[in-house]
Structure formats: C-alpha cells, structure tokens
Design a protein around this motif. Sequence first.
Motif, mmCIF file in Angstrom:
data_model
loop_
_atom_site.group_PDB
_atom_site.id
_atom_site.type_symbol
_atom_site.label_atom_id
_atom_site.label_comp_id
_atom_site.label_asym_id
_atom_site.label_seq_id
_atom_site.Cartn_x
_atom_site.Cartn_y
_atom_site.Cartn_z
ATOM 1 N N LEU A 93 -20.134 -25.616 43.563
ATOM 2 C CA LEU A 93 -20.422 -26.772 43.653
ATOM 3 C C LEU A 93 -18.668 -27.293 43.170
ATOM 4 O O LEU A 93 -17.539 -27.629 44.209
ATOM 5 C CB LEU A 93 -20.627 -27.497 42.219
ATOM 6 N N ARG A 94 -17.746 -25.915 43.143
ATOM 7 C CA ARG A 94 -16.553 -25.686 42.669
ATOM 8 C C ARG A 94 -15.652 -26.335 44.125
ATOM 9 O O ARG A 94 -14.749 -26.149 43.781
ATOM 10 C CB ARG A 94 -16.286 -24.922 41.643
ATOM 11 N N LYS A 95 -16.110 -25.255 44.970
ATOM 12 C CA LYS A 95 -15.816 -24.558 45.816
ATOM 13 C C LYS A 95 -15.732 -25.779 46.357
ATOM 14 O O LYS A 95 -14.996 -26.825 47.327
ATOM 15 C CB LYS A 95 -16.452 -23.485 46.697
ATOM 16 N N GLU A 96 -16.360 -26.892 46.840
ATOM 17 C CA GLU A 96 -16.501 -28.255 47.490
ATOM 18 C C GLU A 96 -15.534 -29.253 46.703
ATOM 19 O O GLU A 96 -15.134 -30.129 47.865
ATOM 20 C CB GLU A 96 -17.864 -28.534 47.276
ATOM 21 N N ILE A 97 -15.528 -29.186 45.642
ATOM 22 C CA ILE A 97 -14.735 -29.837 44.763
ATOM 23 C C ILE A 97 -13.698 -30.080 44.900
ATOM 24 O O ILE A 97 -12.722 -30.780 45.107
ATOM 25 C CB ILE A 97 -14.918 -30.130 43.291
ATOM 26 N N SER A 98 -13.175 -28.550 45.416
ATOM 27 C CA SER A 98 -11.931 -27.473 45.720
ATOM 28 C C SER A 98 -11.192 -28.275 46.999
ATOM 29 O O SER A 98 -10.264 -28.810 47.673
ATOM 30 C CB SER A 98 -11.130 -26.511 45.857
ATOM 31 N N TYR A 99 -12.904 -28.176 48.036
ATOM 32 C CA TYR A 99 -11.897 -28.665 49.927
ATOM 33 C C TYR A 99 -12.161 -30.186 49.230
ATOM 34 O O TYR A 99 -11.579 -30.478 50.281
ATOM 35 C CB TYR A 99 -13.333 -28.525 50.690
ATOM 36 N N TYR A 100 -12.849 -31.155 48.663
ATOM 37 C CA TYR A 100 -12.725 -32.577 48.814
ATOM 38 C C TYR A 100 -11.096 -32.443 48.318
ATOM 39 O O TYR A 100 -11.109 -33.572 49.102
ATOM 40 C CB TYR A 100 -13.764 -32.815 47.862
ATOM 41 N N MET A 101 -10.476 -32.057 47.251
ATOM 42 C CA MET A 101 -9.871 -32.996 46.670
ATOM 43 C C MET A 101 -8.433 -32.592 47.639
ATOM 44 O O MET A 101 -7.312 -33.914 47.778
ATOM 45 C CB MET A 101 -9.473 -32.137 45.383
ATOM 46 N N ASN A 102 -8.640 -31.573 48.285
ATOM 47 C CA ASN A 102 -7.223 -31.179 48.859
ATOM 48 C C ASN A 102 -7.469 -32.059 50.434
ATOM 49 O O ASN A 102 -6.669 -32.544 50.950
ATOM 50 C CB ASN A 102 -7.853 -29.789 49.512
ATOM 51 N N ASN A 103 -8.739 -32.042 50.941
ATOM 52 C CA ASN A 103 -8.982 -33.068 52.281
ATOM 53 C C ASN A 103 -9.080 -34.056 51.871
ATOM 54 O O ASN A 103 -8.339 -34.822 52.727
ATOM 55 C CB ASN A 103 -10.574 -32.674 52.579
ATOM 56 N N GLN A 104 -9.711 -34.945 50.841
ATOM 57 C CA GLN A 104 -9.162 -36.288 51.070
ATOM 58 C C GLN A 104 -8.005 -36.300 49.512
ATOM 59 O O GLN A 104 -7.481 -37.642 50.629
ATOM 60 C CB GLN A 104 -10.650 -36.548 49.636
ATOM 61 N N PHE A 105 -7.444 -36.232 49.255
ATOM 62 C CA PHE A 105 -6.118 -36.017 48.221
ATOM 63 C C PHE A 105 -4.783 -35.222 49.215
ATOM 64 O O PHE A 105 -4.205 -35.886 48.362
ATOM 65 C CB PHE A 105 -6.608 -36.919 46.791
ATOM 66 N N GLY A 106 -5.070 -33.942 49.517
ATOM 67 C CA GLY A 106 -3.897 -33.441 49.596
ATOM 68 C C GLY A 106 -3.472 -32.823 48.562
ATOM 69 O O GLY A 106 -2.559 -32.507 47.818
ATOM 70 N N VAL A 107 -4.296 -32.508 47.363
ATOM 71 C CA VAL A 107 -3.868 -31.909 46.445
ATOM 72 C C VAL A 107 -4.763 -30.899 46.298
ATOM 73 O O VAL A 107 -6.296 -30.592 46.465
ATOM 74 C CB VAL A 107 -4.466 -32.466 44.766
ATOM 75 N N ALA A 108 -4.326 -29.519 46.106
ATOM 76 C CA ALA A 108 -5.190 -28.080 46.254
ATOM 77 C C ALA A 108 -5.744 -27.534 44.274
ATOM 78 O O ALA A 108 -4.804 -27.359 43.865
ATOM 79 C CB ALA A 108 -4.383 -27.196 47.149
ATOM 80 N N TYR A 109 -6.952 -26.890 44.620
ATOM 81 C CA TYR A 109 -6.939 -26.582 43.131
ATOM 82 C C TYR A 109 -8.097 -25.777 43.366
ATOM 83 O O TYR A 109 -8.979 -25.175 44.055
ATOM 84 C CB TYR A 109 -8.179 -28.140 42.157
ATOM 85 N N ASP A 110 -7.664 -24.255 42.417
ATOM 86 C CA ASP A 110 -8.939 -23.057 42.191
ATOM 87 C C ASP A 110 -9.459 -22.987 41.500
ATOM 88 O O ASP A 110 -10.346 -23.963 40.893
ATOM 89 C CB ASP A 110 -7.367 -21.795 41.479
ATOM 90 N N PRO A 111 -11.043 -23.286 42.840
ATOM 91 C CA PRO A 111 -12.265 -23.783 42.482
ATOM 92 C C PRO A 111 -12.393 -22.439 40.903
ATOM 93 O O PRO A 111 -13.188 -22.780 40.463
ATOM 94 C CB PRO A 111 -13.108 -22.954 43.155
ATOM 95 N N ALA A 112 -12.146 -21.310 41.026
ATOM 96 C CA ALA A 112 -12.196 -20.379 40.133
ATOM 97 C C ALA A 112 -11.873 -20.517 38.549
ATOM 98 O O ALA A 112 -11.705 -20.362 37.813
ATOM 99 C CB ALA A 112 -11.926 -18.902 40.335
ATOM 100 N N GLN A 113 -10.463 -20.737 38.177
ATOM 101 C CA GLN A 113 -9.361 -21.427 37.426
ATOM 102 C C GLN A 113 -9.307 -22.559 37.313
ATOM 103 O O GLN A 113 -8.893 -23.055 35.931
ATOM 104 C CB GLN A 113 -8.564 -20.422 37.959
ATOM 105 N N GLU A 114 -9.576 -23.722 38.324
ATOM 106 C CA GLU A 114 -8.406 -24.951 38.049
ATOM 107 C C GLU A 114 -9.344 -26.108 37.870
ATOM 108 O O GLU A 114 -9.377 -27.216 37.881
ATOM 109 C CB GLU A 114 -7.231 -25.416 38.725
#
Length: 389
Positions: free
Chosen positions: A74-95
């Motif tokens: 789920l955290r990986k999907e959130i990371s991909y979603y945030m980057n793809n949808q809003f252009g903000v990258a987050y590390d799923p392991a730490q952020e």
Amino acid sequence: MESTKSKYVSTLVHELKPSGIRRFFDMAAGMEGVISLGVGEPDFVTPWHIREAAIASLEEGYTSYTPNAGIMELRKEISYYMNNQFGVAYDPAQEIIVTVGASSAIDIAMRTILDPGDEVIVVEPCFVSYIPMVELAGGVAVQVQAEKENDFKVLPDQIEAVVTEKTKAIMLCSPNNPTGTMLNKSELEGIAHIAKKYDLLIVADEIYAELSYDEEYTSMAAIEGMRERTILVNGFSKGFAMTGWRLGYVCSPAEISSAMLKVHQYGLMCASTMSQYAAVEALKNGRPDVEEMVKSYRRRRNYIVQSFNEMGLDCHIPGGAFYAFPSIQSTGLTSQEFAEQLLMKEGVAVVPGDVFGESGEGHIRCSYATSLEQLQEAVKRIKRFIDHL
C-alpha cells in the motif's frame, strides 16, 4: 447548559466544546422525512471491486496486525499515486504512514510537532476538529479568518500578521471544508513564501484533492521548496467513497515521519488490515470510479449553487470538495436560527456556518453529496422556507 466538571476528567477535555455538526445530526435522527445536506460523506457505495479486494484478503487469512506504518504494498501504491497524480515523490519505506483515517493523521502530526505553548495558525472557516486537536496536543490555535469577499481564500498578509516567535505551523485545507474553496498554485506560493520566510511547517489537509472541478489540483508539497516543510495528509474517505473503512495516510520528510511513527505505534498500532488491502485496489484500479463521481458532483454543484443564488442566498462557486456555503444574512437570521428553523419547519438538515469559526457566521454548509433528486426536493423546501419568513 454548562455541565459540572467531574474530578476524573481533565480541565482541558471538560472545556472542549462538543461538535456543532453532531448536534444537528442528533436532532435530525429522530425526525421523519428529513433530507440531510449536513453529512460530509459521499452518497456513493464503495465500488464493488474495492469491496471484493477486502473480502479476498479475509478469505486469504490476512487478519493479523500489519507493520505500524502499513503494508509495504500500500505504501508503494501511495508513493506512486502521489508522484503520478500530484508530482511529489515520497519514499514508501521512510516517508509514508498509513493511518486510521485522515483525522488520526492530523492528530499524530500535532502531537509530534508541538511543545506546550507552540502556536498553529488555523485558517477558518475550518473543519471542526482542527482547533481541538491543536489544543489537545498542548498547542495554541491562532485563527485567521478567510473572508467571503475573497471567496474564502486566505491572503498571505493575513497569515504573516499573526506570526510570532511561538508559531510552529500553518494548517490549511484545500479544497476546504466547509466552503469548498480551492487555492490555486499562485495562491499556495504566496502562503509558501510566508512559511519559508519564518521557517514554519505547513500541515496540508488534502483529503478532498481528488474532488476538484474547474482547474488542475496543486499540492502544497509540490510547490518549490515546500516538500521538506509540509506534512501532507490525505486518505480514501472522500475521493474513493470509503468513509467507513477509516483509512488515511500522511506523507512527510523522513525525520518528521519517523517521529510521527512513534506516536502512531503507541496510540493506534496500525490501520485495519482488510481496509489496507481494499485501498491497494482503489489506488491501482479506482481512477475511473473517482472520475465518474467527480462528474456527478460537478453537475450537482452547478445546480445547487445556481439555485441558492436564484433564491437570494449569495453563494460563491466552490472549486472542490462537495460543499456549498451560501450566505443567509439576507434572511436576518443567525446561522443557528436558520438551521434550526429550516429543520423543524421543512425537514432539511444543514450545518450552521458558525460551528466552523466566527467567519462562518451568516452562512450554512450544505453538502451536495446526495442524489440530484434529493437536492431538487431540498431546494424546493429551502425556497418555501425563505418565502415564508
């Protein structure tokens, strides 16, 4: 009527005001034929393929605790979603931390960043839990009123005017609950400048980000220089019609996220396991569902805003969420009087604007997250109520 303080209850909790929204829900609950424009949740049922994913997770025996921060898938999907949808990258392991709804994300953020006496600038009208959550964390809420004359968009100068040496953060909600106002990129940049100038954090409640109607949504974290000073809150309740699943998430720089995780693991352990698997499916395959809901909300928004203006209740066009916030000042009634009389005489439940802060007085919040047929009947009743005043 003021209640007597129990010796077993803290003074802070005793002095917290009950939710003004809850009072009107309770009043309407025992009445027949009430049309509710008060509830802040989608009228859509969670799409079947999302429910099916939760059922499958149960059938496969995924009923144990998950990692405190949530399952990695789920955290990986959130990371991909945030980057793809809003252009903000987050590390799923730490952020990224998966939370029990967006409200718990805001709660752990406040308890993580605030020392006693720290100030948080809260832009109102605002959701009823913001100020109590600041206060319960030992902070002081400093309110800034967004004005109707500016379509309830706060100005950077208003925020700067209340910054002190104790200010720790600014809390924003865009699209806003209760006004539906959405800040564009330029307006966010103005607020970001203040945050950078005074070295402040921004707690950005972006739970309605998926529900924007007239222009592309911009996340505060996507503004230049703001990713490192933004605590970004989002979730699945509004955009994916998953209110009862109680699932949100918070994205922030690793040093803040690791601190929030400590608060989260002691207070909540982890979010519901089956809800997390449902959310994976929502992010992977739920975009068409969201787009259909947005189309429906846009039609309803246009109808109800036009209707309010035609009956003499001045209403700006909300850029997002699913709330209209018409002025009822022309009736000569207060927000509380209008809401109570409308409920008792015509069976329409709305929320008085003053429960969202002083600047909400003279307005009512009307959710258009209900069927067009129900909205049409509600409009008839509201017009009849006004005509009889």
